[in-house]
Design an enzyme around this catalytic site. Structure first.
Site, PDB file in Angstrom:
ATOM      1  N   ASP A 126      21.775  46.492  80.225  1.00 41.57           N
ATOM      2  CA  ASP A 126      21.880  47.074  81.555  1.00 41.57           C
ATOM      3  C   ASP A 126      21.789  45.931  82.559  1.00 41.57           C
ATOM      4  O   ASP A 126      21.100  44.932  82.328  1.00 41.57           O
ATOM      5  CB  ASP A 126      20.722  48.059  81.753  1.00 41.57           C
ATOM      6  N   HIS A 130      12.930  51.315  83.118  1.00 34.41           N
ATOM      7  CA  HIS A 130      12.050  50.994  84.244  1.00 34.41           C
ATOM      8  C   HIS A 130      10.722  51.744  84.179  1.00 34.41           C
ATOM      9  O   HIS A 130       9.847  51.518  85.026  1.00 34.41           O
ATOM     10  CB  HIS A 130      12.739  51.301  85.581  1.00 34.41           C
TER      11      HIS A 130
END
Length: 328
Positions: free
Chosen positions: A164, A118
């Site tokens: 993920d 992220h």
């Protein structure tokens, strides 16, 4: 099999914080019981290495604790010298795993943590400070060139397979205009981040997605990767948060489904002899022992494929030592 860790560098979190920091030490302790794992403490990524991806202003702000409060909240961790040091070493662990897999003949190596997808070039987010996969990809490309690969027709091409359950928005944004890196993400359609960035290949999955649907989607994505790209290195984010026991994942993969997922990625890389560096990415089990069990199983699959690489290297060495045995 070389496994890199940064568990001594603990980020102290306030009581009740939802990030399961203990899982890294617990996973390392589990791996230490298997003699075939060679556990190595990670070195920190340098400013120069981080600057292959991140802006100098952001690196400096993380180093000295001057990041704006709003950007600090976006990361989700309070700043401290330990936070900055751990972030550097988490990147260093993926860098060292990639180097071992690609240049040292290991074929497979891993980071106990990492998968901080992220993080953008100029900011972090979602418990991610620096983007370890992006830095590792850029640095391996630079080292590939420095080690005499300039004579080859192509620079090093890197595929990042992100499994993920949360989309790797930072990674996708960093490489959005880079044809030498292919970003592939399977993630929950309705899960964080709610503003997603376009990867080279995105597969959005519905809440409650189970083994059969997930594995079918993965098969399609790997076929798409093969159709569009030929990597020389694969970085695999093996998030445990797709598991049915995860409190943030919203998918329903069983233990068998998670193992089949991992095995398919390693098999894809093995069939094409593409070195693979693995990072663990997310895992937020309702019971922390569930996350550790799922991630330990991923390392078990990785070890099997590392042994295939080592057996292949031994066989090749024997052929080199006895060329007459393979002569017509």
């Amino acid at each position: 099999m070389r496994v890199f860790y940064a568990t001594p560098f603990v980020l102290t979190l306030p009581p009740g914080h939802r990030f399961p920091m203990r899982k890294y030490a617990l996973l390392r302790d589990e791996l230490a019981q298997e003699p075939a794992f060679r556990l190595c403490q990670a070195e920190p990524a340098s400013d120069g290495e981080l600057a292959l991806v991140h802006t100098p202003q952001y690196i400096d702000a993380i180093t000295h604790g001057t990041l704006a409060p709003a950007l600090q909240r976006e990361i989700g961790f309070p700043w401290s010298p330990a936070m900055a040091e751990r972030a550097r070493r988490s990147v260093g662990a993926t860098v060292q795993a990639a180097r071992a897999a690609l240049f040292d003949g290991e074929g497979v190596a891993a980071n106990v943590a990492g998968g901080t997808h992220h993080a953008y070039a100029h900011k972090g987010g979602g418990f991610c400070v620096f983007n370890d996969a992006a830095v590792a990809a850029r640095l391996m490309q630079a080292e590939w060139a420095r080690r005499g690969a300039r004579q080859r027709a192509q620079p090093l091409r890197v595929a990042i397979i992100d499994l993920d359950v949360h989309q790797g928005n930072g990674t996708a944004h960093i490489f959005r205009d880079d044809p030498s890196v292919f970003t592939l993400s399977l993630h929950g359609a309705r899960n964080f981040p709610f503003r997603k960035e376009p990867s080279d290949c995105d597969v959005e999955l519905p809440d409650g997605c189970g083994d059969a649907e997930y594995l079918q989607a993965l098969e399609w994505a790997l076929a798409e990767l093969e159709r569009r790209f030929e990597p020389g290195l694969l970085i695999y984010l093996a998030g445990a948060d797709a598991h049915e026991g995860d409190r943030l994942g919203r998918l329903k993969l069983s233990d068998d489904g998670m193992e089949a997922r991992d095995r398919r990625v390693f098999e894809w890389a093995w069939q094409r002899r593409v070195p693979l560096a693995m990072a663990m990415a997310g895992g937020y089990g309702r019971d922390i022992a569930t996350t550790v069990r799922v991630q330990r199983a991923t390392f078990g699959v990785a070890l099997q494929y590392w042994r295939r690489w080592r057996a292949g290297a031994v066989a090749e060495s024997m052929r080199d030592d006895n060329p007459s045995e393979t002569a017509p």
